[in-house]
Design a protein around this motif. Structure first.
Motif, PDB file in Angstrom:
ATOM      1  N   GLN A 145     -70.415   4.373  59.741  1.00 40.90           N
ATOM      2  CA  GLN A 145     -70.876   3.045  60.174  1.00 40.90           C
ATOM      3  C   GLN A 145     -70.099   2.112  59.244  1.00 40.90           C
ATOM      4  O   GLN A 145     -69.629   0.730  59.601  1.00 40.90           O
ATOM      5  CB  GLN A 145     -72.285   3.233  59.618  1.00 40.90           C
ATOM      6  N   GLU A 189     -64.767   6.521  64.436  1.00 42.53           N
ATOM      7  CA  GLU A 189     -66.103   7.081  65.119  1.00 42.53           C
ATOM      8  C   GLU A 189     -65.572   8.513  65.915  1.00 42.53           C
ATOM      9  O   GLU A 189     -64.644   8.384  66.496  1.00 42.53           O
ATOM     10  CB  GLU A 189     -66.422   6.021  66.104  1.00 42.53           C
ATOM     11  N   THR A 221     -72.197  -2.991  64.383  1.00 44.48           N
ATOM     12  CA  THR A 221     -71.365  -1.593  64.511  1.00 44.48           C
ATOM     13  C   THR A 221     -70.118  -1.382  63.908  1.00 44.48           C
ATOM     14  O   THR A 221     -69.625  -0.382  63.456  1.00 44.48           O
ATOM     15  CB  THR A 221     -71.401  -1.106  65.925  1.00 44.48           C
TER      16      THR A 221
END
Length: 323
Positions: free
Chosen positions: A299, A305, A133
């Motif tokens: 990503q 995020e 991640t």
């Protein structure tokens, strides 16, 4: 009002250069930005341009960071950009896999050259966690422009840099650098942005005029499958109708050779890979493509995020939307 247009003098800019030549300074003034998209974003910030044509990924990242007070107003190139991975002429590096953990040259912070280095790391599956991640980012060295980037890979201060394939191929042909691979963008490569202070009527007039030159230039291209663009849920994959050896094609070939000094073989190869908006309709923006691109940038660690609304990245008073 004469609009100041920030641009990068590469072959993709051919329709813009043809528009400027025909316009004669009546409605637009070109502002060359050899430092790439990072320089265009800086020009938005210091107020030296009104409209910029630049790389999709870096424009989106700049908007997310709140830089430059600009928004997307149109599409320019619907096909991918093929980024060459470039090392020094005598470099020890021979393949992309050897670049992990090294220092990469970039033109500016937030530029396409930095963004695509992160995408390259993601494609190589260089992550810092087992869940894959968090992308392992490079150390970066800012070298401002292509000359500085070439110097850095040859003096050893950086291992590699990334730049558009055909723009840098003449340097490789001269033996100044070597290509060890390439990374195509997984999104349409170029978009048009405008500063918030520019009136919608002026932007619309610019898009219409440039669109006419885009449409004329596109008549000399062979194939133009857009990337990630859908209309009414169907991917657009139609081919252009140009016949090999047509008058329009030969005019494009001569223009590109004379303007940029490229070899005929390289010009024809590039013309087989590039596509512009259909019928020169530049004011159409695909919101789904913006969302998909932002997801990839998240990503790759280029943007944080978060949940992003694509409408926050566009000028609603100018563009037409595709969901």
């Amino acid at each position: 009002m004469v609009l100041r247009i920030g641009y990068i003098r590469e072959h993709f800019s051919s329709p813009l250069l043809q528009f400027a030549a025909a316009d004669g300074g009546r409605t637009i003034k070109l502002v060359e930005c050899p430092g790439g998209t990072g320089q265009i974003i800086s020009a938005f910030k210091d107020g030296s341009i009104d409209i910029g044509i630049a790389l999709t990924e870096a424009l989106l990242a700049g908007i997310q960071r709140g830089e430059g007070n600009y928004r997307l107003v149109g599409s320019y190139v619907t096909t991918p950009l093929n980024w060459a991975v470039i090392v020094g002429k005598d470099s020890e590096y021979t393949e992309i896999s050897q670049l992990r953990g090294t220092k990469i040259g970039i033109s500016r912070v937030g530029s396409g050259s930095q963004t695509m280095a992160a995408v390259m790391a993601m494609q190589q599956e260089w992550y810092t966690d087992l869940e894959k991640t968090k992308v392992e980012l490079f150390d970066y060295q800012v070298n401002n422009n292509i000359d500085g980037l070439i110097a850095s890979v040859n003096d050893g201060s950086t291992s590699a840099f990334m730049w558009e394939w055909f723009t840098t191929k003449p340097y490789a042909d001269k033996g100044l650098v070597r290509f060890i691979g390439s990374v195509p963008t997984p999104w349409p490569s170029w978009m048009i942005a405008a500063h918030a202070s520019v009136e919608s009527e002026a932007i619309g007039a610019f898009l219409t005029s440039l669109g006419a030159h885009v449409h004329a230039f596109s008549r000399g291209l062979h194939t133009a499958p857009p990337v990630g663009v859908e209309i009414n849920g169907q991917a657009v994959t139609e081919k252009a109708k140009t016949v090999k050896g047509s008058k329009e094609e030969e005019e494009n070939v001569q223009y590109l050779m004379n303007t940029f000094g490229y070899k005929e073989m390289d010009v024809r190869e590039w013309m087989d890979t590039v596509g512009y908006p259909r019928e020169g309709d530049l004011a159409v923006l695909d919101l789904g493509m913006i969302t998909r691109t932002l997801n990839i940038l998240k990503q790759a660690g280029v943007v944080p995020e978060a949940h992003y609304d694509p409408l926050d990245f566009v000028r609603g008073d100018v563009s037409k939307y595709i969901e």
